[in-house]
Design an enzyme around this catalytic site. Sequence first.
Site, PDB file in Angstrom:
ATOM      1  N   HIS A 116       7.248   5.394   0.578  1.00 26.52           N
ATOM      2  CA  HIS A 116       8.166   4.257   0.662  1.00 26.52           C
ATOM      3  C   HIS A 116       9.290   4.456  -0.345  1.00 26.52           C
ATOM      4  O   HIS A 116       9.059   4.979  -1.429  1.00 26.52           O
ATOM      5  CB  HIS A 116       7.430   2.948   0.320  1.00 26.52           C
ATOM      6  CG  HIS A 116       8.367   1.826  -0.016  1.00 26.52           C
ATOM      7  ND1 HIS A 116       8.970   1.053   0.953  1.00 26.52           N
ATOM      8  CD2 HIS A 116       8.862   1.377  -1.197  1.00 26.52           C
ATOM      9  CE1 HIS A 116       9.767   0.169   0.364  1.00 26.52           C
ATOM     10  NE2 HIS A 116       9.716   0.349  -0.940  1.00 26.52           N
ATOM     11  N   GLU A 127      11.315  -5.140  -5.834  1.00 20.60           N
ATOM     12  CA  GLU A 127      10.090  -4.339  -5.701  1.00 20.60           C
ATOM     13  C   GLU A 127       9.586  -3.847  -7.059  1.00 20.60           C
ATOM     14  O   GLU A 127       8.379  -3.823  -7.302  1.00 20.60           O
ATOM     15  CB  GLU A 127      10.354  -3.177  -4.743  1.00 20.60           C
ATOM     16  CG  GLU A 127      10.579  -3.676  -3.312  1.00 20.60           C
ATOM     17  CD  GLU A 127      10.910  -2.600  -2.294  1.00 20.60           C
ATOM     18  OE1 GLU A 127      10.927  -2.919  -1.090  1.00 20.60           O
ATOM     19  OE2 GLU A 127      11.153  -1.434  -2.691  1.00 20.60           O
TER      20      GLU A 127
HETATM   21  P1  ATP Z   1       9.638   1.873   3.810  1.00 18.59           P
HETATM   22  O1  ATP Z   1      10.117   0.441   3.722  1.00 18.59           O
HETATM   23  O2  ATP Z   1       8.129   1.994   3.764  1.00 18.59           O
HETATM   24  O3  ATP Z   1      10.327   2.757   2.814  1.00 18.59           O
HETATM   25  P2  ATP Z   1      11.418   2.292   6.010  1.00 18.59           P
HETATM   26  O4  ATP Z   1      12.390   1.513   5.205  1.00 18.59           O
HETATM   27  O5  ATP Z   1      11.815   3.665   6.473  1.00 18.59           O
HETATM   28  O6  ATP Z   1      10.056   2.465   5.235  1.00 18.59           O
HETATM   29  P3  ATP Z   1      10.858  -0.142   7.468  1.00 18.59           P
HETATM   30  O7  ATP Z   1      11.589  -0.481   8.706  1.00 18.59           O
HETATM   31  O8  ATP Z   1      11.206  -0.852   6.204  1.00 18.59           O
HETATM   32  O9  ATP Z   1      10.966   1.464   7.272  1.00 18.59           O
HETATM   33  O10 ATP Z   1       9.296  -0.318   7.789  1.00 18.59           O
HETATM   34  C1  ATP Z   1       8.372  -0.413   6.737  1.00 18.59           C
HETATM   35  C2  ATP Z   1       7.151   0.393   7.092  1.00 18.59           C
HETATM   36  O11 ATP Z   1       6.498  -0.215   8.193  1.00 18.59           O
HETATM   37  C3  ATP Z   1       7.429   1.823   7.565  1.00 18.59           C
HETATM   38  O12 ATP Z   1       7.607   2.748   6.536  1.00 18.59           O
HETATM   39  C4  ATP Z   1       6.184   2.124   8.352  1.00 18.59           C
HETATM   40  O13 ATP Z   1       5.081   2.435   7.488  1.00 18.59           O
HETATM   41  C5  ATP Z   1       5.918   0.788   9.015  1.00 18.59           C
HETATM   42  N1  ATP Z   1       6.553   0.716  10.346  1.00 18.59           N
HETATM   43  C6  ATP Z   1       7.870   0.593  10.619  1.00 18.59           C
HETATM   44  N2  ATP Z   1       8.117   0.551  11.934  1.00 18.59           N
HETATM   45  C7  ATP Z   1       6.895   0.653  12.525  1.00 18.59           C
HETATM   46  C8  ATP Z   1       6.441   0.672  13.884  1.00 18.59           C
HETATM   47  N3  ATP Z   1       7.295   0.575  14.896  1.00 18.59           N
HETATM   48  N4  ATP Z   1       5.123   0.796  14.098  1.00 18.59           N
HETATM   49  C9  ATP Z   1       4.224   0.881  13.078  1.00 18.59           C
HETATM   50  N5  ATP Z   1       4.588   0.875  11.764  1.00 18.59           N
HETATM   51  C10 ATP Z   1       5.904   0.749  11.496  1.00 18.59           C
HETATM   52 MG    MG Z   2      11.919  -0.341   4.334  1.00 20.66          MG
END
Ligand code: ATP
Ligand code: MG
Length: 138
Positions: A116, A127
């Site tokens: 993350h 965070e």
């Molecule tokens: P993070 O916040 O963990 O750094 P990110 O910013 O790339 O990742 P977000 O859109 O914030 O992605 O989503 C948070 C987390 O939720 C993702 O890292 C992933 O673990 C999970 N996630 C996101 N989209 C999906 C999905 N479509 N199906 C399952 N899990 C998902």
């Molecule tokens: Mg994110």
Amino acid sequence: MPQRTFSIIKPDAVRSGHTGAILAAIDQAGFRIVAIKKESISIRQAQGFYAVHKERPFFADLCAFMASGPLVLMVLEKDNAVADLRQLMGATNPANAEEGTIRKRFASSIQENAIHGSDGEDTAAFEIGYWFAGYELI
Ligand code: ATP
Ligand code: MG
């Protein structure tokens, strides 16, 4: 002061023994590790952390995954830390991540995606404060 961001080595990566390689990649990219701790978190703690996603269909699964085993919480510092860490991580879905990124190398799915990183300066401040006390950041 250089910019700070917040990062987690997620339970999938810790479980499969990639903690050291991910820390090496972070180090090689020029980040200073301001604070670091390995912990097992509760579902409640995960829900609070990911509260912005609470309406998303994957929220419950995501929180269960984050509570499924030990993870590594970190505060990282360098110029342009927020954007540079996002670049080092690669796309959320490892299938779309660029060659050489942490997610391309170590993630197994869109959910179990190894790392993350905060998505903005305000998010980073929230965070960092959620997981670390002031005295841990000296
Ligand atoms: P993070 O916040 O963990 O750094 P990110 O910013 O790339 O990742 P977000 O859109 O914030 O992605 O989503 C948070 C987390 O939720 C993702 O890292 C992933 O673990 C999970 N996630 C996101 N989209 C999906 C999905 N479509 N199906 C399952 N899990 C998902
Ligand atoms: Mg994110």
